[in-house]
Design an enzyme around this catalytic site. Structure first.
Site, mmCIF file in Angstrom:
data_model
loop_
_atom_site.group_PDB
_atom_site.id
_atom_site.type_symbol
_atom_site.label_atom_id
_atom_site.label_comp_id
_atom_site.label_asym_id
_atom_site.label_seq_id
_atom_site.Cartn_x
_atom_site.Cartn_y
_atom_site.Cartn_z
ATOM 1 N N LEU A 192 -81.199 9.342 -41.087
ATOM 2 C CA LEU A 192 -81.728 7.989 -40.959
ATOM 3 C C LEU A 192 -83.112 7.980 -40.332
ATOM 4 O O LEU A 192 -83.927 7.108 -40.611
ATOM 5 C CB LEU A 192 -80.777 7.127 -40.116
ATOM 6 C CG LEU A 192 -79.363 6.945 -40.669
ATOM 7 C CD1 LEU A 192 -78.498 6.195 -39.665
ATOM 8 C CD2 LEU A 192 -79.413 6.190 -41.993
ATOM 9 N N GLY A 193 -83.374 8.926 -39.453
ATOM 10 C CA GLY A 193 -84.667 8.982 -38.781
ATOM 11 C C GLY A 193 -84.711 10.150 -37.824
ATOM 12 O O GLY A 193 -83.741 10.883 -37.650
ATOM 13 N N PHE A 201 -85.462 13.304 -29.238
ATOM 14 C CA PHE A 201 -84.678 14.498 -28.955
ATOM 15 C C PHE A 201 -84.099 15.155 -30.203
ATOM 16 O O PHE A 201 -83.562 16.245 -30.119
ATOM 17 C CB PHE A 201 -83.534 14.157 -28.004
ATOM 18 C CG PHE A 201 -83.997 13.632 -26.685
ATOM 19 C CD1 PHE A 201 -84.496 14.481 -25.716
ATOM 20 C CD2 PHE A 201 -83.953 12.278 -26.408
ATOM 21 C CE1 PHE A 201 -84.927 13.997 -24.501
ATOM 22 C CE2 PHE A 201 -84.380 11.787 -25.198
ATOM 23 C CZ PHE A 201 -84.873 12.647 -24.241
ATOM 24 N N VAL A 222 -81.292 11.507 -36.377
ATOM 25 C CA VAL A 222 -80.208 10.540 -36.438
ATOM 26 C C VAL A 222 -79.688 10.544 -37.867
ATOM 27 O O VAL A 222 -80.443 10.329 -38.814
ATOM 28 C CB VAL A 222 -80.669 9.131 -36.043
ATOM 29 C CG1 VAL A 222 -79.497 8.157 -36.121
ATOM 30 C CG2 VAL A 222 -81.271 9.131 -34.650
ATOM 31 N N ASP A 263 -89.354 0.804 -23.046
ATOM 32 C CA ASP A 263 -90.077 1.094 -24.287
ATOM 33 C C ASP A 263 -89.652 0.121 -25.383
ATOM 34 O O ASP A 263 -89.465 0.506 -26.534
ATOM 35 C CB ASP A 263 -89.827 2.540 -24.721
ATOM 36 C CG ASP A 263 -90.830 3.014 -25.771
ATOM 37 O OD1 ASP A 263 -91.894 2.377 -25.894
ATOM 38 O OD2 ASP A 263 -90.552 4.002 -26.459
#
Length: 559
Positions: free
Chosen positions: A33-34, A38, A41, A150
């Site tokens: 997904l992305g 770290f 996903v 963030d």
């Protein structure tokens, strides 16, 4: 340092193959997904219930290199307890010797950032609805002593019913203050003045500022503070002066000005926002309930029965896990997955749009477009040089002739690593900066201010992005104690470039490191001359000086 595997069972954590697909625990992993700070996903599917989840993969080696092992353990423990309809839920944590898998709620609508890019600004009613949901999630976490730090449209996801879901709540809290700009993809547009100026801050007030920027983006399709020149951008943020279009409701303008107040002591609190007349319009009661308990203590008989059927177990086994709060047990995880998925559907029917979202929102292009790596600079549309979020869409920029960014916190190159560092060293020498070599691909650089006689410091680290591309990362250094303790190199002034060439490695060695999507290039330490390390404490903020150093270095490298 204690291994993370010491606090997670390993019995069910081993990776397995399931019809040629990777399986972790009870989840079969699918497409990516992305890519986050770290690791990746991926979409996952529970093999028994069939429900989709998002699986965030945290690479242990990268966690150790960022020195956030202890913080990750604490944050994960807290996030597992969070249950809010507008925060991405963490269902389960599975640990292996190489990775940590965070099984989280899956939403199909993509990022709010992408939605605004594709559709432009939202109408006032829809903007208020989404903002109410976002603020409800922020308030929930603040009451549990967790700050995001963030918040931005990229971290707000949308489900199939156009409801907001805040992602990475608490994970960004693991980052040290000095790493904010680096972890924000080089864009400080959403940062509060106290963050970019290096002043101390408690936390909740910076989320209020960022929420105000998000509200402005929802209403206007633009950012309140934007400029190609970083020092000018910082000045705009610190001045707190932004353009308000004539079509904005005077009531929402007053709210924006209160949220985007430069002085954090005068900035709106969540209580102030909740009491504002514009915010209170059409406010669903469930967002701020009198009883802040979001999860029922009653056992759902239908969910209990479904778990027993799927796992072929007794009700007593499931109830034992639930009553003992054994959240890691597969039975408890499956139960909560069923409950949450049903609740999400019911909430969508009760509180949100009764019709399906527009086709333009859920088309394949929108769902599969990769996450933007950085925010490109845009063509000015008025004399006020407003930058529309719609133009941030890299797919559109190809057709609209949008020019590329003039700055970011890193330089990409497909040259050989040693050639890159040789050019960097020549540029540093030409600028008459001082530096020390931690290793052939990691430098610490400083510049003396001729007026104040203080030093501005930065580090340059070369990373391998893929088999052909390298990223030279710029980072501000404010911790002299850490710098002095490193002891792996000594400062040098105007050293010879030949020192780097002596550390060359063969192309085969460089290619061997291409196995990781982003690994730090390391080598033996190069020892230069033995000039003393300056440990004189530096005053206040050096953010502007840091960006000036970056700009000077980029200018020389571009020649």
């Amino acid at each position: 340092m204690r291994r993370l595997s010491s606090w997670r069972k390993m019995a069910t954590a081993e990776k397995q193959k399931h019809d040629g697909r990777v399986k972790i625990g009870h989840y079969i992993l699918g497409d990516t997904l992305g890519v986050g700070t770290f690791g990746k996903v991926k979409v996952g599917k529970h093999e028994l219930t069939g429900h989709k989840v998002a699986v965030k993969i945290l690479n242990r080696q990268k966690i150790r290199s960022l020195d956030v092992v202890g913080k990750i353990r604490r944050e994960i423990q807290n996030l597992k307890l969070f249950r809010h309809p507008h925060i991405i839920k963490l269902y389960q944590v599975i640990s292996t010797p190489s990775d940590i898998f965070m099984v989280m709620e899956y939403v199909s609508g993509g990022e709010l950032f992408d939605y605004i890019c594709k559709n432009g600004r939202l109408d006032e009613k829809e903007s208020r609805r989404l903002f109410q949901q976002i603020l409800s999630g922020v308030d929930y976490c603040h009451r549990h002593m967790v700050v995001h730090r963030d918040l931005k449209p990229e971290n707000v996801l949308l489900d199939a019913h156009m409801n907001a879901k805040i992602a990475d709540f608490g994970l960004s809290n693991m980052m040290s203050d000095g790493e904010f700009l680096r972890t924000s993809c080089g864009s400080p547009n959403y940062a509060a003045p106290e963050v970019i100026s290096g002043r101390l801050y408690a936390g909740p007030e910076v989320d209020i500022w960022s929420s105000g920027v998000i509200l402005y983006a929802l209403l206007c399709g633009t950012l309140p503070f934007d400029d190609d020149h970083v020092p000018t951008l910082f000045k705009k943020i610190c001045d707190g002066i932004f353009y308000t279009p004539q079509y904005l409701n005077p009531s929402v303008i007053s709210l924006l000005k209160h949220m985007l107040q430069v002085d954090p002591m005068k900035r709106a609190t969540i209580k102030d926002i909740r009491e504002h007349e514009w915010f209170k319009q059409d406010l669903p009661k469930y967002l701020f309930p009198e009883d802040p308990s979001y999860s029922s203590t009653m056992i759902d008989d239908e969910a209990l029965k479904e778990v027993c059927e799927k796992f072929e177990c007794s009700e007593e086994e499931v109830l034992s896990c639930l009553y003992n709060r054994n959240h890691q047990d597969p039975l408890a995880v499956a139960y909560h997955l069923i409950i949450d998925n049903r609740r999400i559907m019911n909430e969508a029917k009760d509180f949100y749009l009764a019709t399906s979202p527009p086709d333009s929102f859920l088309d394949d292009h929108h769902l599969t477009r990769p996450h933007p790596e950085r925010v490109p600079f845009l063509v000015a549309e008025t004399p006020r040089a407003r930058h529309t979020l719609d133009e941030l869409n890299p797919q559109k920029s190809k057709h609209q002739g949008v020019r590329k960014a003039k700055w970011h916190l890193g330089i990409r190159s497909q040259s050989r690593p040693n050639d890159i560092m040789a050019e960097v060293c020549r540029a540093i020498k030409q600028l008459d900066y001082e530096w020390k070599v931690v290793n052939p691909y990691y430098l610490r650089v400083r510049r003396k201010n001729p007026v104040t006689s203080t030093y501005s410091k930065m580090s340059l680290q070369l990373y391998q992005v893929d088999s052909r591309t390298y990223l030279l990362d710029f980072r501000s250094i404010d911790d002299e104690i850490t710098e002095a303790k490193s002891g792996t190199a000594t400062p040098q002034r105007s050293g010879s470039v030949s020192n780097y060439r002596s550390c060359q490695r063969s192309d085969s060695d460089a290619e061997a490191q291409g196995k990781s999507s982003e690994v730090s290039l390391t080598s033996s330490v190069t020892s230069l001359d033995s000039s003393p390390v300056d440990l004189t404490p530096r005053p206040g903020s050096h953010t502007i000086e840091f960006f000036e150093m970056c700009a000077n270095l980029i200018k020389i490298l571009a020649q």
